[in-house]
Design a protein around this motif. Structure first.
Motif, short mmCIF file in Angstrom:
data_model
loop_
_atom_site.label_atom_id
_atom_site.label_comp_id
_atom_site.label_asym_id
_atom_site.label_seq_id
_atom_site.Cartn_x
_atom_site.Cartn_y
_atom_site.Cartn_z
N THR A 110 0.82 -1.21 0.00
CA THR A 110 0.00 0.00 0.00
C THR A 110 0.86 1.26 0.00
O THR A 110 0.39 2.33 -0.36
N GLN B 124 1.74 2.68 2.60
CA GLN B 124 1.33 3.50 3.73
C GLN B 124 1.70 2.81 5.05
O GLN B 124 1.61 1.59 5.15
N LEU C 64 1.30 3.28 9.46
CA LEU C 64 0.45 3.94 10.42
C LEU C 64 1.16 4.11 11.76
O LEU C 64 1.75 3.17 12.27
N MET D 293 0.96 7.97 8.43
CA MET D 293 -0.24 8.62 8.92
C MET D 293 -0.42 8.31 10.40
O MET D 293 0.17 7.36 10.91
N ASN E 32 -3.10 7.34 13.48
CA ASN E 32 -4.41 6.84 13.82
C ASN E 32 -4.56 6.88 15.32
O ASN E 32 -3.73 6.37 16.05
N ASN F 10 -7.59 5.99 16.78
CA ASN F 10 -8.87 5.36 17.08
C ASN F 10 -8.80 4.60 18.40
O ASN F 10 -7.75 4.14 18.82
N HIS G 157 -10.09 -1.57 14.61
CA HIS G 157 -10.06 -0.85 13.36
C HIS G 157 -8.82 -1.18 12.55
O HIS G 157 -8.80 -1.06 11.35
N ARG H 194 -7.43 -3.81 11.77
CA ARG H 194 -7.53 -4.89 10.79
C ARG H 194 -7.96 -4.34 9.45
O ARG H 194 -7.60 -4.87 8.41
N ALA I 241 -7.29 -1.38 8.36
CA ALA I 241 -6.39 -0.34 7.88
C ALA I 241 -5.60 -0.83 6.67
O ALA I 241 -5.04 -1.91 6.69
N MET I 242 -5.58 -0.03 5.66
CA MET I 242 -4.86 -0.42 4.45
C MET I 242 -3.44 0.08 4.53
O MET I 242 -3.09 1.06 3.86
N GLN J 75 -11.93 4.68 4.73
CA GLN J 75 -10.98 5.53 5.45
C GLN J 75 -11.13 6.97 4.99
O GLN J 75 -11.34 7.23 3.80
N TYR K 273 -9.74 16.74 15.57
CA TYR K 273 -9.51 15.37 15.08
C TYR K 273 -10.22 14.34 15.95
O TYR K 273 -10.89 13.44 15.44
N ILE L 149 -4.90 10.94 10.40
CA ILE L 149 -4.28 12.24 10.16
C ILE L 149 -3.11 12.08 9.21
O ILE L 149 -2.37 11.11 9.32
#
Lengths: 358, 358
Positions: free
Chosen positions: A67, A69, A71, A101, A103, A105, A110, A112, A114-115, B69, B86, B102
Motif C-alpha cells: 500500500t 502507507q 500507520l 499517517m 491513527n 482510534n 479498526h 484490521r 487499515a490499508m 478511510q 480530530y 491524520i
DNA sequence: CTGAAAGCGCTTACAG
DNA sequence: CTGAAAGCGCTTACAG
C-alpha cells in the motif's frame, strides 16, 4: 463543478480505447517500464494528461501487494513528544517511499481494516496490548517505541528504545557541572515503582543525598497514582497519563517540596508536561525558575521550547528516532535483516530553566 | 514467531479448499449474506477462526469501491485545536463506519496515493491550495474547515465554518457582563487586516472606546507579520503561524500594552496559544491574570484547560464540529444531499482567567 | 514492440 | 442452497 463530480473515474482501459492500443501498452507507458513505441507513448501520456487520469491506488496496491502507507498508532496526540516523533517519521517514511499517517482510534479492531503495510506503536504499553490481541494471530509488521520500561516483552516485535538511563545521567551531569548537588526528582510514580527514571535517579543521587534520598523523591503517587499505566492497562479505561493529571501531580510535588522545606536547588521532572506544571506551581508560590530553583526534564519536545522559561530537557533526536523506527519497520515489511532492539541516545536540548551555581 | 512471519496470508480460496466448497460460499458465510447451508457455514467460520483468517482490506476496497478511510489533512499538529477537532472526527467517523486518520505530509502530491474515500482540510488556506492543485482535475470528495475567513472560495468544496463573528460577540458580552469596558485585542494581524476577529472587535468596541479604539488594538504585525498566512501562501515556505511566533507576538503585545500605559481591564486573544503567551509575558512583568488583568481567547482547546489559570475561551463544541465535518464528507462520498456551507456556533469554555469587576 | 491472458483477493448477480 | 463466471483496476511474464 457538478460534472466533474459525476465524471466516472478514468481507467487505463479508457485511455487504451482512446489511444487505440491495449491496456498493457498504456500501463507500460504510464509506468515507464518495458517497450512502447515512442509515438504511442507520447500519445498515451498526452491523453492521460488531458483527461486527468489518476491511477487507482487501491488497484495498484492489490496487484503489488503493497500500500505504501504506514500507520503511527498513537492515542495521546496532545503530548507534543508524540507529535515531534511523528514528524520525524513522516520525513523518514517519505524518503523510503511510504506515507506515514496517524491513527488515534479507540480500539485496535479498526486496525484490521487499515490499508497499511505496517504499524508503529506509541509505547511498550501498546506493544504489549497488541501482542495480546491482534499480534497473536494477525501478521502485520509492527515496530514499537519504548522508553526504558522493557519488561519481558516478547521478541516478536522489534523495539526502538530511547535510552532513558543514559538520559537521566546526562541530566544529572548537566546539573552537577553547574554546581547543583541537592537534586530532587518529581514524577507520577511511587518511590518503589521500578520504572527506569526512578531507579536510575536513586542510584545516581544516593551518593550525594545519602539518607535524605527519599525526601528528595517527590512522590506524587499517593491519590490515584502508582501507575495508572498499570491499573488502566487492566481495566482498559483511561489509557495513559494525560496533561491534566501531570498538572495536578506537579502541583502536588511542589506542595511536598515546600512542606518538607527541602533545600533542593534543582528538580528533575518526569517529562516536559510535568515540568511545565512544576514551573506554574512554583510561580504560584512565588518561586521563580531558574532564579529560585532550576528545572530540567525529559522529552526535549516542542513543548520544552515553547515553555517560559525554555526548558533544559533531554530527549531523543526526533529525526533520528523517527528514522530508526521507520527504517526498522520498512526492513521488516520488505523482509530485510533488522535489529529487534535498537537504541537512541538522549541529547540535551538547551533552555533557560537552569541556573548556574558556580 | 518466525513461522507466523512467513505464513502466507490466508485467503478465502484457502478456506474454500479446506471446507470443500467454492469461494462464493465462503464469502457468503463470512459476510453473512445470502444462503449458505447452516453446517457448511459453521464449518467455514470455524476454519477461518482456527487459521486466523483476516480479510484482505485492499481487495475488499477494490471490489466495493470504498476504502472506509478518511483523511484529516493537517499540518499543525502542535496546535491542540486541531487535535481536539480530530478527536471529534474520529468518533463521528467511527459511528458512520469510517476510520479517520491524520496526514501531515509536506506536499499534496502524496494525497493522490492515499487510499481514502475523502479528505478533510484543516482550514481555508488548504482548501484554496487544494483547489488550485489537485482539486482542479482530481475528483476526491473534500470538505474544509473554516474560521471566518471565507474569501471568495469556489463553491466546489463544502465548508463547515466555526462562527468567529458570533464567538467574538460572546466573548465581549461575557466580559461586559462582568463589568469590563476597556477591552483590548491582541492578535498577529495588523489593524487594517480584514480578518474576521479584527473587523468584529473594532465594530463592537468602537462604541465603547471611541477614538481610543486604535490604541486598544495591540498590533503585533510590525516585524515580519501582516499575514505570514498570505506571504507564505505565495512562497509556499512556512505554512502557518506557529506557537513560537505566537509567543513572540504575545510578548510584543504586552510590551505595547505597557508602553502605551493602557488601562485595559481585559484582553481578547487571537487564540489559546496566543493567550498563554500573553499570560506568561504579563507574569514576567509582574502582572497577574486575572487579578491585574483578565484574558479571554478563541479556540476552547485542550490548551485552554491546561493553562494556568485555565482560560475563559470561546470555541466550537469539538464533538459537534468534527461530526459536522465528517457528516458532510460522508454525504459527499455517498452521494447524498448536503449543505455546501454550514456553521458551528462558539460556546464559552469556562475558566479562571477573568476577574469580575462588579 | 504489442496484446491476450492470468492473476492480486474479494463480491455478486445468475444459472443451475 | 451452490458454484462458475465476470468484474473491481492494475501488472507482468509470455507468445507472437
Amino acid at each position: 463543478m457538478k460534472q466533474s463530480m459525476n465524471t466516472k473515474h478514468m481507467t487505463r482501459k479508457d485511455i487504451a480505447e482512446m489511444a487505440g492500443v491495449s491496456v498493457s501498452v498504456v500501463s507500460r507507458a504510464l509506468n515507464n517500464s518495458g517497450y512502447v513505441a515512442a509515438e504511442k507513448k507520447a500519445k498515451i501520456l498526452r491523453l492521460a494528461e488531458e483527461h486527468n487520469y489518476i491511477p487507482h491506488p487501491v488497484a495498484m496496491s492489490l496487484q503489488q501487494r503493497r500500500t505504501g502507507q504506514i500507520l503511527y498508532y498513537c492515542k495521546d496526540l496532545h503530548n507534543s513528544f508524540n507529535i515531534d516523533l511523528y514528524y520525524g517519521m513522516v520525513e523518514a517514511a517519505r524518503k523510503r517511499g511510504y506515507m506515514a499517517m496517524i491513527n488515534a482510534n479507540v480500539t485496535f479492531d479498526h486496525i484490521r481494516g487499515a490499508m497499511v503495510d505496517g504499524i508503529l506503536l506509541q509505547n511498550e504499553f501498546f506493544v504489549r496490548r497488541y501482542l495480546e490481541t491482534y499480534g497473536k494471530n494477525y501478521f502485520l509488521p509492527v515496530v514499537g517505541a519504548s522508553f526504558g520500561n522493557l519488561e519481558t516483552l516478547s521478541q516478536s516485535v522489534p523495539i526502538v528504545e530511547w535510552d532513558i538511563e543514559g538520559s537521566m545521567e546526562l541530566l544529572i551531569r548537566y546539573l552537577r557541572k553547574r554546581g547543583h548537588r541537592r537534586i530532587a526528582y518529581a514524577g507520577p510514580y511511587g518511590y518503589q515503582n521500578p520504572n527506569c527514571r526512578t531507579v536510575v535517579w536513586k542510584q545516581l543521587m544516593e551518593p550525594l543525598l545519602g539518607e535524605r534520598l527519599r525526601d528528595y523523591y517527590l512522590d506524587t503517587s499517593a491519590s490515584d497514582s502508582e501507575g495508572i499505566m498499570i491499573a488502566d492497562y487492566d481495566s482498559g479505561a483511561t489509557e495513559w497519563l494525560n496533561e491534566e493529571t501531570y498538572n495536578n501531580k506537579a502541583r502536588e510535588a511542589i506542595r511536598i517540596l515546600l512542606e518538607r522545606g527541602l533545600e533542593a536547588t534543582a528538580i528533575v521532572a518526569f517529562n516536559d508536561e510535568f515540568a511545565v506544571g512544576l514551573i506554574q506551581a512554583l510561580e504560584q508560590n512565588g518561586k521563580h525558575v531558574p532564579d529560585d530553583i532550576s528545572i530540567v526534564s525529559f522529552d526535549g519536545s516542542y513543548r520544552s521550547m515553547t515553555s517560559v522559561p525554555r526548558l533544559v530537557s533531554v530527549g531523543p533526536d526526533f529525526r533520528l528516532y523517527g528514522e530508526k523506527m521507520v527504517d526498522t519497520l520498512v526492513r521488516r515489511i520488505e523482509g530485510q535483516r533488522l535489529h529487534y532492539f535498537s537504541r537512541v541516545k538522549g541529547v540535551i536540548h538547551e533552555g533557560d530553566s537552569v541556573r548556574r551555581l558556580r
